[in-house]
Design a protein around this motif. Structure first.
Motif, short mmCIF file in Angstrom:
data_model
loop_
_atom_site.label_atom_id
_atom_site.label_comp_id
_atom_site.label_asym_id
_atom_site.label_seq_id
_atom_site.Cartn_x
_atom_site.Cartn_y
_atom_site.Cartn_z
N SER A 9 64.11 19.52 48.31
CA SER A 9 64.92 18.67 47.43
C SER A 9 66.38 18.78 47.82
O SER A 9 66.78 19.63 48.61
N ALA A 10 67.20 17.92 47.25
CA ALA A 10 68.64 17.95 47.53
C ALA A 10 69.25 19.27 47.09
O ALA A 10 70.16 19.78 47.74
N ASP A 11 68.75 19.86 46.01
CA ASP A 11 69.26 21.15 45.55
C ASP A 11 69.01 22.25 46.60
O ASP A 11 69.83 23.15 46.76
N ASP A 12 67.89 22.17 47.29
CA ASP A 12 67.60 23.15 48.33
C ASP A 12 68.48 22.93 49.55
O ASP A 12 68.91 23.88 50.19
N PRO A 16 74.69 26.40 47.28
CA PRO A 16 75.92 27.12 47.61
C PRO A 16 75.61 28.32 48.48
O PRO A 16 74.59 28.98 48.29
N THR A 17 76.48 28.59 49.47
CA THR A 17 76.26 29.72 50.35
C THR A 17 77.18 30.89 50.03
O THR A 17 77.02 31.95 50.59
#
Length: 125
Positions: A9-12, A16-17
């Motif tokens: 998904s876009a969240d994956d 944030p890194t």
């Protein structure tokens, strides 16, 4: 029966890194509040103040890339250092190891100037 591939998904993809989630792309700088957009970098000293100690960036998303060519002996030594650190419980990749070494060399140069180990090594080369 058609096979469907499961995609992230876009969240994956855009997770944030950095621990505080402060990593942003250059295009997102305009979306920041005004007080955050004017912040000075931590490595630029305020007039009359000592600069903050230089630290390696660690495990964050890096926007810039630099290619460095090394000899096979230098690469072997770098890999040996990485494996030795791993045996002591510190797992790092080569990039992180190199960024830490760069931070140490530049901190020594900022502190000692012409007497730094970096300048001495460059003169001897």
């Amino acid at each position: 029966m058609p096979r469907r591939v499961s995609l992230p998904s876009a969240d994956d993809l855009f997770r944030p890194t950095s621990p505080d989630g402060s990593d942003r792309s250059p295009g997102e700088a305009a979306e920041r509040p005004a007080e955050q957009a004017v912040d000075q970098p931590a490595d630029q000293p305020v007039h009359g103040a000592r600069p903050a100690p230089r630290r390696p960036s660690g495990r964050v998303r890096h926007d810039e890339k630099m290619t460095v060519y090394v000899t096979s002996e230098e690469l072997h030594d770098l890999e040996q250092a990485r494996l030795t650190l791993r045996r002591t419980g510190l797992t790092v990749d080569r990039g992180r190891l190199v960024r830490a070494a760069i931070a140490l060399a530049l901190a020594g140069y900022e502190q000692d100037g012409e007497d730094s180990a970096l300048v001495q090594r460059l003169r001897d080369a």
